[in-house]
Write a protein that holds these residues in place. Structure first.
Motif, PDB file in Angstrom:
ATOM      1  N   GLU A  22     -39.209   7.111  -3.258  1.00 38.93           N
ATOM      2  CA  GLU A  22     -39.948   6.273  -1.401  1.00 38.93           C
ATOM      3  C   GLU A  22     -40.557   7.999  -1.671  1.00 38.93           C
ATOM      4  O   GLU A  22     -42.042   7.539  -1.337  1.00 38.93           O
ATOM      5  N   ALA A  44     -40.732  -2.577  -9.168  1.00 34.91           N
ATOM      6  CA  ALA A  44     -40.423  -3.646  -8.568  1.00 34.91           C
ATOM      7  C   ALA A  44     -39.274  -2.224  -7.846  1.00 34.91           C
ATOM      8  O   ALA A  44     -39.733  -2.673  -6.618  1.00 34.91           O
ATOM      9  N   LEU A  45     -38.373  -1.630  -8.500  1.00 35.32           N
ATOM     10  CA  LEU A  45     -37.947  -0.629  -7.112  1.00 35.32           C
ATOM     11  C   LEU A  45     -39.066   0.413  -6.274  1.00 35.32           C
ATOM     12  O   LEU A  45     -38.484   0.196  -5.329  1.00 35.32           O
ATOM     13  N   ALA A  47     -41.709  -1.247  -5.508  1.00 34.87           N
ATOM     14  CA  ALA A  47     -42.701  -1.784  -4.491  1.00 34.87           C
ATOM     15  C   ALA A  47     -41.553  -2.649  -3.255  1.00 34.87           C
ATOM     16  O   ALA A  47     -41.439  -1.952  -2.070  1.00 34.87           O
ATOM     17  N   GLU A  48     -39.711  -2.281  -3.921  1.00 35.04           N
ATOM     18  CA  GLU A  48     -38.889  -2.353  -3.237  1.00 35.04           C
ATOM     19  C   GLU A  48     -39.033  -0.966  -1.530  1.00 35.04           C
ATOM     20  O   GLU A  48     -38.798  -1.355  -0.703  1.00 35.04           O
ATOM     21  N   ARG A  49     -38.939   0.318  -2.339  1.00 32.83           N
ATOM     22  CA  ARG A  49     -38.677   1.169  -1.707  1.00 32.83           C
ATOM     23  C   ARG A  49     -40.370   0.675  -0.702  1.00 32.83           C
ATOM     24  O   ARG A  49     -39.315   1.903   0.937  1.00 32.83           O
ATOM     25  N   ALA A  51     -41.957  -1.323   0.765  1.00 37.00           N
ATOM     26  CA  ALA A  51     -41.714  -1.458   1.768  1.00 37.00           C
ATOM     27  C   ALA A  51     -40.437  -1.857   2.918  1.00 37.00           C
ATOM     28  O   ALA A  51     -40.530  -1.827   3.731  1.00 37.00           O
ATOM     29  N   ALA A  52     -39.812  -0.890   2.694  1.00 33.28           N
ATOM     30  CA  ALA A  52     -38.613  -0.232   2.601  1.00 33.28           C
ATOM     31  C   ALA A  52     -39.473   0.477   4.094  1.00 33.28           C
ATOM     32  O   ALA A  52     -38.475   0.619   5.008  1.00 33.28           O
ATOM     33  N   PRO A  86     -28.976  -4.184 -10.144  1.00 33.03           N
ATOM     34  CA  PRO A  86     -30.632  -3.940  -9.617  1.00 33.03           C
ATOM     35  C   PRO A  86     -30.015  -2.514  -8.419  1.00 33.03           C
ATOM     36  O   PRO A  86     -29.548  -2.007  -8.401  1.00 33.03           O
ATOM     37  N   GLY A 323     -33.978   5.804   1.189  1.00 32.06           N
ATOM     38  CA  GLY A 323     -34.159   4.226   1.981  1.00 32.06           C
ATOM     39  C   GLY A 323     -35.171   4.434   3.328  1.00 32.06           C
ATOM     40  O   GLY A 323     -35.212   3.142   4.136  1.00 32.06           O
TER      41      GLY A 323
END
Length: 351
Positions: A22, A44-45, A47-49, A51-52, A86, A323
């Motif tokens: 992040e 992908a990690l 992008a996920e972070r 969004a979080a 993951p 996160g």
């Protein structure tokens, strides 16, 4: 400035369960620095972070031969490395230790091949890498030394030259730089490691890198003693009299500007530090608490003696913050800015 004039910085995203991913996202959302920063990690990690933590960001995944684009707020170029498993914020997984090491190897390869001018590292977690079977792992500094095939490196932390904004008695524009004669050693092993050959190597690297990477033609270096009161003429320890002083005198004859050994409890005061370009402390917790008190969150870790430029943040993985969007990217921004400065040999570059 043309895109081609901007150095490429490879940014490893660190422990995936920590705040490193992040921080990379946050950096990309700031006003761009004068470099093309490319994250090395799992898209992908990232992008996920993003969004979080509620950051709207566009990932630009690069093929091996792609030219990194010009810096643009909200865009994060990525050299992709796939997670092994993951990742959950705050939850370590030994399965991803190999992923973390691969990101470091990819960044080193990019620098050695000329695809990147420097590498900047987000924090990793030593313990989980050791538990994954890499029992000899001691940290970024030692790993990069071995990956680059050099015998010795020097760990140095530096502030962002803005201490006067937080400490009224500190002169404007004067950075605090603290290098270490020994790094990640138990305290009981430090005295045996402080030898004349080690000090000669560490100070020679420090002097040469301050000249080459920071544009200082005659660096002024203060050297801490090992013992209280720098040994009190041998009454509180003999290392200063028998080891440190002779090593410093021999280096002075070679043209190095060295003052010491000085008692650490009085060396780290503005009166002494204003007259110095760097300090060599004898061990980790002799010098770094002072620097981190003065500039924590706006300082960076630098590895000197490598055939490449490497800087890092001044903090750890902060698993408890991961996160949540509560991490501070200030140290990462400082690390990138210092890497740019070092690439340019100490000259300032427009930010």
């Amino acid at each position: 400035m043309n895109t081609g004039d901007l150095p490429v910085i490879a940014l490893t995203t660190g422990e995936p369960a920590g705040i490193g991913p992040e921080l990379a996202v946050m950096l990309a959302c700031c006003s761009p620095l004068s470099a093309r920063v490319v994250a090395v990690g799992d898209p992908a990690l990232l992008a996920e972070r993003a969004a979080a933590i509620g950051h709207d960001i566009r990932l630009h995944v690069l093929a091996p031969n792609d030219t990194p684009p010009a810096p643009e707020a909200g865009v994060l170029p990525v050299w992709p490395v796939a997670l092994r498993a993951p990742s959950v914020p705050g939850r370590l997984d030994t399965s991803n230790a190999a992923y973390v090491l691969e990101t470091l190897n990819r960044a080193v390869e990019a620098c050695r091949a000329g695809a990147a001018a420097a590498m900047v590292t987000a924090p990793l977690h030593k313990g989980v890498i050791i538990e994954a079977g890499h029992g000899d792992f001691r940290g970024h500094t030692e790993y990069l030394r071995d990956a680059c095939g050099v015998d010795d490196v020097v760990m140095m932390l530096a502030t962002d030259s803005a201490l006067h904004a937080r400490h009224a008695d500190w002169p404007a524009g004067h950075a605090l730089r603290v290098a270490l004669a020994t790094t990640h050693l138990p305290l009981r092993d430090v005295a045996d490691a402080v030898t004349a050959p080690r000090l000669t190597r560490m100070l020679s690297i420090l002097d040469a890198e301050l000249r080459q990477r920071f544009g200082l033609p005659s660096p002024r270096i203060l050297v801490c003693g090992l013992n209280p009161h720098a040994g009190e003429d041998g009454h509180l320890g003999h290392e200063e009299r028998d080891i440190i002083e002779p090593a410093l005198e021999a280096l002075r004859e070679q043209g190095l500007s060295l003052t010491g050994p000085l008692p650490a409890d009085t060396l780290f005061t503005p009166r002494h530090l204003m007259e110095a370009d760097a300090v060599l402390a004898m061990y980790h917790d002799q010098g770094l608490p002072v620097l981190k008190y003065a500039g924590f969150g706006r300082a960076a870790n630098i590895t000197l003696g490598l055939p490449l430029v490497r800087t890092s943040v001044d903090h750890g993985t902060a698993l408890d913050l991961a996160g949540r969007g509560a991490a501070d990217p200030g140290s990462l921004r400082t690390a990138v800015a210092l890497a740019i400065q070092m690439v340019h040999g100490g000259a300032s570059s427009p930010q």
